[in-house]
Structure formats: structure tokens, C-alpha cells
Design a protein around this motif. Structure first.
Motif, PDB file in Angstrom:
ATOM      1  N   LEU A  29     -30.656   4.107   7.406  1.00 28.71           N
ATOM      2  CA  LEU A  29     -30.878   3.744   8.808  1.00 28.71           C
ATOM      3  C   LEU A  29     -30.807   2.237   9.016  1.00 28.71           C
ATOM      4  CD1 LEU A  29     -31.509   4.840  11.620  1.00 28.71           C
ATOM      5  CD2 LEU A  29     -33.939   4.614  11.081  1.00 28.71           C
ATOM      6  N   ASN A  30     -31.473   1.466   8.161  1.00 24.79           N
ATOM      7  CA  ASN A  30     -31.462   0.008   8.301  1.00 24.79           C
ATOM      8  C   ASN A  30     -30.071  -0.568   8.073  1.00 24.79           C
ATOM      9  OD1 ASN A  30     -34.184  -0.392   8.915  1.00 24.79           O
ATOM     10  ND2 ASN A  30     -34.785  -0.315   6.769  1.00 24.79           N
ATOM     11  N   SER A  31     -29.339   0.001   7.113  1.00 27.66           N
ATOM     12  CA  SER A  31     -27.989  -0.508   6.855  1.00 27.66           C
ATOM     13  C   SER A  31     -27.075  -0.265   8.047  1.00 27.66           C
ATOM     14  CB  SER A  31     -27.404   0.149   5.604  1.00 27.66           C
ATOM     15  OG  SER A  31     -27.147   1.529   5.815  1.00 27.66           O
ATOM     16  N   CYS A  32     -27.281   0.839   8.748  1.00 22.75           N
ATOM     17  CA  CYS A  32     -26.477   1.125   9.948  1.00 22.75           C
ATOM     18  C   CYS A  32     -26.730   0.067  11.018  1.00 22.75           C
ATOM     19  CB  CYS A  32     -26.806   2.519  10.488  1.00 22.75           C
ATOM     20  SG  CYS A  32     -26.153   3.866   9.483  1.00 22.75           S
ATOM     21  N   ARG A  84     -22.550   3.430  17.332  1.00 21.35           N
ATOM     22  CA  ARG A  84     -23.975   3.749  17.186  1.00 21.35           C
ATOM     23  C   ARG A  84     -24.188   5.256  17.261  1.00 21.35           C
ATOM     24  NH1 ARG A  84     -28.525   0.942  17.411  1.00 21.35           N
ATOM     25  NH2 ARG A  84     -27.437  -0.954  18.103  1.00 21.35           N
ATOM     26  N   ASN A  85     -23.515   5.886  18.207  1.00 20.96           N
ATOM     27  CA  ASN A  85     -23.641   7.336  18.350  1.00 20.96           C
ATOM     28  C   ASN A  85     -23.106   8.061  17.112  1.00 20.96           C
ATOM     29  OD1 ASN A  85     -24.053   9.828  20.071  1.00 20.96           O
ATOM     30  ND2 ASN A  85     -21.850   9.971  19.696  1.00 20.96           N
ATOM     31  N   ASP A  86     -21.944   7.597  16.615  1.00 20.17           N
ATOM     32  CA  ASP A  86     -21.346   8.228  15.435  1.00 20.17           C
ATOM     33  C   ASP A  86     -22.247   8.081  14.207  1.00 20.17           C
ATOM     34  OD1 ASP A  86     -19.178   8.892  16.994  1.00 20.17           O
ATOM     35  OD2 ASP A  86     -17.966   7.181  16.358  1.00 20.17           O
ATOM     36  N   LEU A  87     -22.809   6.898  14.026  1.00 24.09           N
ATOM     37  CA  LEU A  87     -23.680   6.654  12.872  1.00 24.09           C
ATOM     38  C   LEU A  87     -24.989   7.436  12.986  1.00 24.09           C
ATOM     39  CD1 LEU A  87     -23.109   2.825  12.380  1.00 24.09           C
ATOM     40  CD2 LEU A  87     -22.305   4.671  10.897  1.00 24.09           C
ATOM     41  N   ASN A  88     -25.499   7.572  14.208  1.00 25.98           N
ATOM     42  CA  ASN A  88     -26.714   8.361  14.409  1.00 25.98           C
ATOM     43  C   ASN A  88     -26.482   9.825  14.017  1.00 25.98           C
ATOM     44  OD1 ASN A  88     -28.320   6.269  15.283  1.00 25.98           O
ATOM     45  ND2 ASN A  88     -27.943   6.627  17.450  1.00 25.98           N
ATOM     46  N   CYS A  89     -25.289  10.324  14.344  1.00 26.94           N
ATOM     47  CA  CYS A  89     -24.944  11.698  13.971  1.00 26.94           C
ATOM     48  C   CYS A  89     -24.881  11.839  12.450  1.00 26.94           C
ATOM     49  CB  CYS A  89     -23.609  12.098  14.594  1.00 26.94           C
ATOM     50  SG  CYS A  89     -23.646  12.246  16.391  1.00 26.94           S
ATOM     51  N   PHE A  90     -24.355  10.806  11.788  1.00 27.89           N
ATOM     52  CA  PHE A  90     -24.270  10.819  10.334  1.00 27.89           C
ATOM     53  C   PHE A  90     -25.663  10.769   9.701  1.00 27.89           C
ATOM     54  CE2 PHE A  90     -23.631   8.298   6.314  1.00 27.89           C
ATOM     55  CZ  PHE A  90     -23.027   9.316   5.589  1.00 27.89           C
ATOM     56  N   VAL A  91     -26.534   9.933  10.261  1.00 25.20           N
ATOM     57  CA  VAL A  91     -27.895   9.796   9.743  1.00 25.20           C
ATOM     58  C   VAL A  91     -28.664  11.112   9.885  1.00 25.20           C
ATOM     59  CG1 VAL A  91     -30.123   8.666  10.147  1.00 25.20           C
ATOM     60  CG2 VAL A  91     -28.036   7.300  10.073  1.00 25.20           C
ATOM     61  N   LYS A  92     -28.427  11.841  10.983  1.00 23.21           N
ATOM     62  CA  LYS A  92     -29.102  13.118  11.196  1.00 23.21           C
ATOM     63  C   LYS A  92     -28.737  14.122  10.102  1.00 23.21           C
ATOM     64  CE  LYS A  92     -29.659  12.865  16.217  1.00 23.21           C
ATOM     65  NZ  LYS A  92     -29.224  13.424  17.530  1.00 23.21           N
ATOM     66  N   THR A  94     -27.528  13.267   6.950  1.00 25.82           N
ATOM     67  CA  THR A  94     -27.882  12.778   5.613  1.00 25.82           C
ATOM     68  C   THR A  94     -29.376  12.513   5.452  1.00 25.82           C
ATOM     69  OG1 THR A  94     -25.717  11.728   5.588  1.00 25.82           O
ATOM     70  CG2 THR A  94     -27.250  11.072   3.873  1.00 25.82           C
ATOM     71  N   GLY A  95     -30.021  12.123   6.546  1.00 25.65           N
ATOM     72  CA  GLY A  95     -31.439  11.769   6.476  1.00 25.65           C
ATOM     73  C   GLY A  95     -31.606  10.265   6.545  1.00 25.65           C
ATOM     74  N   GLU A  96     -32.445   9.795   7.453  1.00 27.04           N
ATOM     75  CA  GLU A  96     -32.569   8.355   7.679  1.00 27.04           C
ATOM     76  C   GLU A  96     -33.203   7.609   6.508  1.00 27.04           C
ATOM     77  OE1 GLU A  96     -36.654   7.985  10.245  1.00 27.04           O
ATOM     78  OE2 GLU A  96     -34.830   8.508  11.353  1.00 27.04           O
ATOM     79  N   ASN A  97     -33.912   8.330   5.666  1.00 26.67           N
ATOM     80  CA  ASN A  97     -34.555   7.678   4.514  1.00 26.67           C
ATOM     81  C   ASN A  97     -33.703   7.731   3.249  1.00 26.67           C
ATOM     82  OD1 ASN A  97     -36.921   7.009   5.973  1.00 26.67           O
ATOM     83  ND2 ASN A  97     -37.678   9.110   5.728  1.00 26.67           N
TER      84      ASN A  97
END
Length: 319
Positions: free
Chosen positions: A4-7, A29-37, A39-42
Motif C-alpha cells: 500500500l505504501n509503495s503504491c 490510483r483506481n487500478d492500484l487499489n484494485c490490485f491491492v484488494k 493481493t492484500g494491503e499488508n
């Protein structure tokens, strides 16, 4: 560092160093948020693997509500993000080297207007819209008449130059070289280019438009080329709305958008025999492969004309 922080750091890089547009940053931002969801933000960057991207892609491709073009855009964003991670040494290897992912997009030709449709749009001259209204008394124009006046000139500029609507609304008066009949355009990635008008008619009409604007709104108005009904710089939404309304009033059956006019400009140039590399430069495409899609449109028009001409009938009639 976690994912999450790297994004967030990557988005800051895109904004401050690459100077990407607000809309591009928002999409990233939207695309990366979808990716984080997925993979997991942590998730820790030290565990970054190509399987993260592959798993996300497979999940998105299985979603019936997502278009293949959306998935491909998300993957392109992730690739840019991963390359940045590797350059900054936030990951020890480049996962893209082991990524085997192909997303097939359905072939879809750009939607452009036919010549008869363009003629319908441009049959009304801008000077006929303002009619007998004197420049010194342009306040007599109604709000709808001003919108129509602006729409007609915006359509002319879009169709003759092929600029994007996002580029159109950024044009300032100082960007126009009337002597050379050119406009300096600041395009994607802050790349500058020059677009030209074929004659002096459009520049003369833009001067008339500005005279009416000064009379209507005063000399302290913004230096933007196009203004809305309140004398403020026209934004993309305003241009889209008045173009759509103008086309509807012109009795075009299709819903006309500024981007359709950009497609039309490219197609018209190619059908007129202009070299594709010149068209690439006019449109501001970074790669000629992006421009090549318009050759299919030109070929389609050629086939239609050949079919309409019906050469066989002309030849066999004399048997």
C-alpha cells in the motif's frame, strides 16, 4: 515496505516527476487499489512475484462486468508500477521478465463520422449563428446561442486538427500563431506539438469569437480559447455537452462526442492520402502502431466505395 505504501510513493512519482495528468493519476490510483484488494494491503514487497499480477488478471478476466480493455489498462498500470519498483531497488528482481500474460482485445474500429454527417454538422456557419447581433452588443445573445456558437467552432477545430478534448480546453490565446495558422498543443506526457489549420478561415472565425467574448464578458476574462456561458474557461464536460446538443439539433442519428471528431480527423487525413507518419505527428501518438488502427477505417471506406461503384455492372453492361 508494504504494498500500500509503495503504491502511494509511485503515485507521487507519477505526479511530481512524470507530471502525468490528474485524470491519469486518478485512473492509476483506481487500478492500484484494485490490485491491492486482490493481493492484500499488508503484503510485503520482498515477496512480490509475477503470480501476484497473474492472479489479479485472472480474477479480473473472470468478472463478467469488466471489459477486456479495462483489464488490459490495469495490467499496463501494474507494469509501469513494477518497473518503477525495480528501478528504485524496492524489489530485487523484475517480475515482468517471467510474466506470461496475453489479453486478447476484440477488434473494434474507431467510430468516426462519414462525410455527409460532417457536412450536416458544419453546414451552419458560425457567423450565421450570431446572425445580426452586433459584436458590440453580444449580450443580446442568449445562453443557448452562445453555447451553439462555441460548439460550432469547437467542432471545427476538433475536426480540422484532431486534438483531444482535454487538449482543446487547455489552449490559450498565446498558443495560437495566426501568421503560421498553427496551434501549440500540450499533449499527453507533457509532449508539445503543433497542429495546423488548412486555411485562414478558422483563425478569422476564432478572432470573431474572441471579439464577441470581450464584448459579452469584458476584457478581464480568462485567456482560454473557448469560454462557457459565464465567461469562464470551458471544461471538458461543457464541450462534450454542447457538442452532443449541437449534433442532435443538426439531426444526426448518432451520439456525437469530441473523441469521435478526433477519429474523424484522422480518417479524413488518411483518406486524403496524407502519409501515416504525418497523421501520427498531428494526433500526438507516441507510437505509430496506435495510428495504424485508422488505416483499417480508411480501407473499410475504400471497400465501401468500390462496392458502391459496382465496376462489374459497368463492364458487363456492354456485353
Amino acid at each position: 515496505m508494504d504494498l500500500l505504501n509503495s503504491c502511494e510513493f509511485f503515485l507521487q512519482h507519477c505526479e511530481t516527476e512524470k507530471k502525468l495528468s490528474i485524470l491519469t493519476i486518478r485512473a492509476y490510483r483506481n487500478d492500484l487499489n484494485c490490485f491491492v484488494k486482490v493481493t492484500g494491503e499488508n503484503a510485503e514487497l520482498k515477496n512480490f512475484s509475477e503470480t501476484w499480477i497473474e492472479d489479479a488478471a485472472q480474477l479480473w478476466l473472470s468478472d463478467p462486468d469488466l471489459k477486456a480493455t479495462t483489464v488490459k489498462r490495469r495490467i499496463a498500470c501494474l507494469k509501469s508500477y513494477v518497473r518503477w519498483l525495480f528501478r528504485r531497488k524496492l524489489i530485487t528482481f523484475n517480475p515482468l521478465e517471467r510474466l506470461h500474460l496475453q489479453i486478447r482485445l476484440p477488434k473494434r474500429l474507431p467510430r468516426n463520422l462519414q462525410t455527409d454527417e460532417i457536412k450536416k454538422l458544419l453546414v451552419i456557419k458560425p457567423e450565421n449563428i450570431v446572425g445580426k447581433t452586433n459584436k458590440k452588443n453580444s449580450s443580446a445573445l442568449t445562453r443557448l446561442e452562445w453555447d451553439k456558437f462555441t460548439a460550432r467552432l469547437a467542432i471545427e477545430v476538433l475536426t480540422l486538427t484532431g486534438v483531444r478534448v482535454s487538449e482543446l480546453v487547455k489552449i490559450k490565446l498565446l498558443d495560437i500563431d495566426q501568421a503560421l495558422q498553427q496551434i501549440r498543443i500540450l499533449g499527453k506526457g507533457n509532449r508539445e506539438r503543433l497542429v495546423s489549420f488548412p486555411d485562414t478561415v478558422t483563425t478569422a472565425r476564432l478572432n470573431i469569437y474572441r471579439d464577441y467574448a470581450y464584448s459579452r464578458f469584458g476584457f478581464e476574462i480568462a485567456k482560454s480559447l473557448f469560454l462557457n456561458g459565464l465567461g469562464r474557461p470551458a471544461n471538458e464536460q461543457y464541450i462534450r455537452r454542447i457538442v452532443r446538443t449541437f449534433a442532435k439539433d443538426a439531426q444526426l442519428d448518432r451520439r456525437v462526442t469530441p473523441h469521435m471528431l478526433r477519429h474523424t480527423a484522422a480518417t479524413q487525413l488518411l483518406e486524403a492520402g496524407v502519409d501515416i507518419r504525418y497523421v501520427q505527428k498531428v494526433l500526438g501518438h507516441g507510437s505509430i502502431t496506435t495510428t495504424e488502427i485508422y488505416t483499417h477505417v480508411a480501407d473499410h471506406a475504400l471497400r465501401t466505395e468500390i462496392s458502391r461503384a459496382n465496376i462489374r455492372k459497368r463492364l458487363e453492361i456492354y456485353r
